[in-house]
Design an enzyme around this catalytic site. Structure first.
Site, mmCIF file in Angstrom:
data_model
loop_
_atom_site.group_PDB
_atom_site.id
_atom_site.type_symbol
_atom_site.label_atom_id
_atom_site.label_comp_id
_atom_site.label_asym_id
_atom_site.label_seq_id
_atom_site.Cartn_x
_atom_site.Cartn_y
_atom_site.Cartn_z
ATOM 1 C CE LYS A 135 37.869 55.562 35.387
ATOM 2 N NZ LYS A 135 36.895 54.616 34.789
ATOM 3 C CE LYS B 162 32.589 52.604 43.797
ATOM 4 N NZ LYS B 162 32.796 52.387 42.355
ATOM 5 C CB THR C 167 33.128 42.693 43.818
ATOM 6 O OG1 THR C 167 32.238 42.645 42.697
ATOM 7 C CG2 THR C 167 33.676 41.303 44.068
ATOM 8 C CG ASP D 181 26.312 53.453 43.031
ATOM 9 O OD1 ASP D 181 25.674 54.334 42.420
ATOM 10 O OD2 ASP D 181 27.182 52.757 42.502
ATOM 11 C CG ASN E 108 39.199 44.461 42.577
ATOM 12 O OD1 ASN E 108 39.484 43.335 42.974
ATOM 13 N ND2 ASN E 108 38.179 45.145 43.052
ATOM 14 C CB CYS F 194 46.648 32.475 26.725
ATOM 15 S SG CYS F 194 45.848 33.855 27.576
#
Length: 310
Positions: A19, A24, A26, A47, A252, A260
């Site tokens: 998606k 992708k 990276t 792409d 990912n 936190c």
């Protein structure tokens, strides 16, 4: 679990898909960086909205470019439309001959027909560019950053679509050959036949490459969110129908910190999707990459991702 078998000498091409916005580019860039430490590697983007230039913080474009500071790493952003335009220019005589002898179209109709896109041909030409580069054998490894799911599926199904077009044209061509042989007593193949044969070879070569698990691997990238999970499920089913074997998945943007309130809530919210991903795709080898506070750019940023992947 780290990505496996990436350094296998028999593995030529590794494709990343999923998606939009799941990382992708990276993942592909970090993998190419890792491979380039051992092999001369070419990173390719199919792409239309290319991001390799942003990822490496240098201009790349539609020509093979060396990544600054990396002796064995090169990159290329393929322009499928430009590849198709070049294809039309190079093969206009053959196409015109094919249409002229296989149809009853007049000159004006032939011009209109020539201006119409052939189904799947721009994606096929993009893949043909990759296959031609592999045939030149100037690199040892090839990593492909595909477009978001829909476009990636068009890329993967394009050989089948183009093959259907070739079959229709071949049937029309057969009628022409029959008539010539019937009335002239003999038929000699011409440039139209040579063109169809050449395109058939290209389609077969692309299909063979995609379906040969020893030479190619498709790695799906996703994130622990509802929409990504559903789209990943559909994507894997489509790839399976196409005969593309998927063995590994990258998840990912996984929140690991609980330092936190936001981090704890984010981690809790992701937990059910991570559980669902592992349940649905438990047969795949899954590599998880933690969420980063800043955008990953440049070689130093990609090296951090490379560490998590490998």
């Amino acid at each position: 679990m780290p990505l496996r078998n990436i350094l296998d000498p028999a593995l030529k091409i590794i494709l990343f898909g999923g998606k939009g916005g799941v990382g992708k580019t990276t993942s592909a860039s970090a993998t190419a960086l890792y491979l380039a430490r051992s092999y001369k590697t070419l990173l390719i983007s199919t792409d239309p909205a290319h991001s390799l230039s942003d990822s490496f913080e240098q201009s790349i474009g539609n020509s093979i470019t060396q990544i600054e500071g990396e002796e064995k790493l090169y990159a290329l952003e393929i322009d499928a439309e430009e590849a198709y335009a070049k294809f039309q220019l190079e093969h206009e005589p053959e196409l015109r001959k094919l249409i002229d002898t296989s149809t009853n179209l007049d000159e004006e109709d032939i011009k209109s027909f020539m201006s119409m896109p052939i189904p799947g041909v721009d994606e096929v030409m993009g893949f043909k560019t990759i296959v031609d580069i592999i045939d030149e054998a100037n690199f040892e490894k090839y990593v492909v950053d595909t477009a978001p799911t829909g476009h990636a599926l068009r890329l993967m199904t394009s050989p089948e679509l183009f093959d259907d077009w070739i079959k229709v044209m071949a049937q029309m061509r057969w009628k022409y050959r029959y008539m010539v042989a019937r009335f002239a007593g003999d038929y000699k193949p011409d440039e139209g036949d040579d063109f169809l044969f050449s395109m058939k070879k290209t389609v077969r070569k692309v299909q063979k490459l995609l379906q040969d698990a020893s030479q190619s691997e498709f790695i799906v990238v996703t994130i622990p969110e509802a929409m990504a999970l559903e789209e990943t499920k559909r994507f894997l089913l489509q790839l399976q129908k196409l005969g593309v074997l998927v063995k590994q998945m990258i998840i990912n943007n996984v929140m690991v910190s609980e330092g936190c309130d936001f981090c704890r809530r984010r981690k809790q919210g992701q937990s059910r999707y991570l559980e669902a991903l592992h349940s649905m795709f438990g047969k795949l080898e899954i590599t998880m990459v933690p969420q980063h506070p800043t955008e990953v750019r440049g070689v130093s940023g990609l090296e951090v991702i490379m560490h998590h992947l490998f």
